[in-house]
Design an enzyme around this catalytic site. Structure first.
Site, PDB file in Angstrom:
ATOM      1  N   TYR A   1      -7.737   5.128  17.742  1.00 50.95           N
ATOM      2  CA  TYR A   1      -6.850   5.531  16.646  1.00 50.95           C
ATOM      3  C   TYR A   1      -6.578   7.040  16.708  1.00 50.95           C
ATOM      4  O   TYR A   1      -5.431   7.482  16.589  1.00 50.95           O
ATOM      5  CB  TYR A   1      -7.495   5.176  15.308  1.00 50.95           C
TER       6      TYR A   1
ATOM      7  N   ASP B   1      10.511  -5.572  15.157  1.00 53.30           N
ATOM      8  CA  ASP B   1       9.232  -5.287  15.804  1.00 53.30           C
ATOM      9  C   ASP B   1       9.365  -3.908  16.433  1.00 53.30           C
ATOM     10  O   ASP B   1      10.118  -3.719  17.393  1.00 53.30           O
ATOM     11  CB  ASP B   1       8.932  -6.341  16.866  1.00 53.30           C
TER      12      ASP B   1
ATOM     13  N   LYS C   1      -2.888   9.052  17.193  1.00 53.34           N
ATOM     14  CA  LYS C   1      -2.319   9.990  16.228  1.00 53.34           C
ATOM     15  C   LYS C   1      -2.177  11.395  16.818  1.00 53.34           C
ATOM     16  O   LYS C   1      -1.251  12.129  16.461  1.00 53.34           O
ATOM     17  CB  LYS C   1      -3.178  10.017  14.955  1.00 53.34           C
TER      18      LYS C   1
ATOM     19  N   GLY D   1       0.804  -1.211   0.000  1.00 57.53           N
ATOM     20  CA  GLY D   1       0.000   0.000   0.000  1.00 57.53           C
ATOM     21  C   GLY D   1       0.833   1.254   0.000  1.00 57.53           C
ATOM     22  O   GLY D   1       1.794   1.405  -0.748  1.00 57.53           O
TER      23      GLY D   1
END
Length: 263
Positions: free
Chosen positions: A158, A64, A162, A18
């Site tokens: 979310y 990770d 952010k 993507g």
């Protein structure tokens, strides 16, 4: 305009698919040497192979991002391979629970997305900054989202992650500017692609009894420019902020959303 990125060493997280893959190829096209890091090495390798086939060097390092020691190892691998680290682009992240209110979101769901979207970026920045400070040069681009600029019902976890990443970005920008390091935040709006079409638009189409194309047009109508962001739009913003063309910009929020978050 020549962005003068040839032979700059760029560490990129989340390069496998993507937006991440498009950004990676854009930096390769500008002549960068690439260090591609993430957990799923098998998914990253095809992108790295394509970069190498274009004539640009690229290494893949398993990492990770939620484990600080692994981020330190990735930074060390970049220095061993190329001798310096000029650019860090943090793309890797998750979406968290979708359609759940804050009251419906579980503590585990909240912790998981905050850990990935905030801690992951902090760990990579913490790992590369000593090398950047020593060479007195660095560009860090954190890719967040417009829900980190405006609240969003049903996306609390979310959105919180952010907003937090913006705080990390701005604080680091204040602290490392003295070392000639720029730290900025790119906020994509809704980005066209399989997830947007097959999930977001499909869900709207089903709920409203409209076609997929009509759902896409409804989303586009939310933006001043009446179009949805593409991966290439995001890649161009990252290139700009990673170049010396933007030498006097640091700590900024750059929405790439066709006119929504700031209007």
């Amino acid at each position: 305009m020549d962005l003068k990125l040839t032979d700059r060493v760029a560490v990129i997280t989340g390069p496998a698919k993507g937006m991440g893959a498009v950004v990676t190829k854009a930096f390769a096209a500008e002549g960068c040497k690439l260090v591609l890091i993430g957990r799923d090495v098998a998914a990253i390798e095809p992108v790295a192979a394509e970069v190498r086939a274009s004539g640009r060097p690229a290494i893949v390092v398993p990492c990770d991002l939620t484990v600080p020691a692994q981020c330190d190892i990735a930074a060390k691998a970049a220095l061993e391979a190329f001798g310096r680290i000029d650019i860090l682009v943090n793309i890797a992240g998750g979406s968290g629970p979708i359609g759940k209110t804050g009251a419906q979101t579980t503590p585990d769901e909240f912790d998981e997305i905050v850990t990935l979207n905030m801690n992951g970026c902090f760990h990579t920045m913490h790992a590369v900054l000593p090398a950047m400070a020593e060479q007195r040069y660095g560009k860090i681009v954190n890719v967040g989202g417009t829900f980190g600029l405006r609240g969003r019902a049903g996306r609390m976890a979310y959105s919180a992650s952010k907003w937090g990443l913006r705080g990390i970005t701005k604080s680091f920008a204040l602290e490392v500017g003295q070392h000639n390091i720029n730290v900025n935040y790119v906020a994509p709006g809704m980005v066209d692609g399989p997830r947007f079409r097959d999930k977001v638009c499909a869900d709207m189409a089903k709920k409203l009894g409209i076609t997929l194309e009509e759902a896409m047009q409804r989303h586009a109508a939310d933006y001043a420019l009446r179009r949805v962001t593409t991966d290439s739009d995001v890649a161009n913003a990252c290139l700009f902020l990673a170049s010396d063309v933007s030498r006097q910009l640091t700590g900024v929020d750059m929405p790439v959303d066709g006119g929504w978050a700031m209007l």
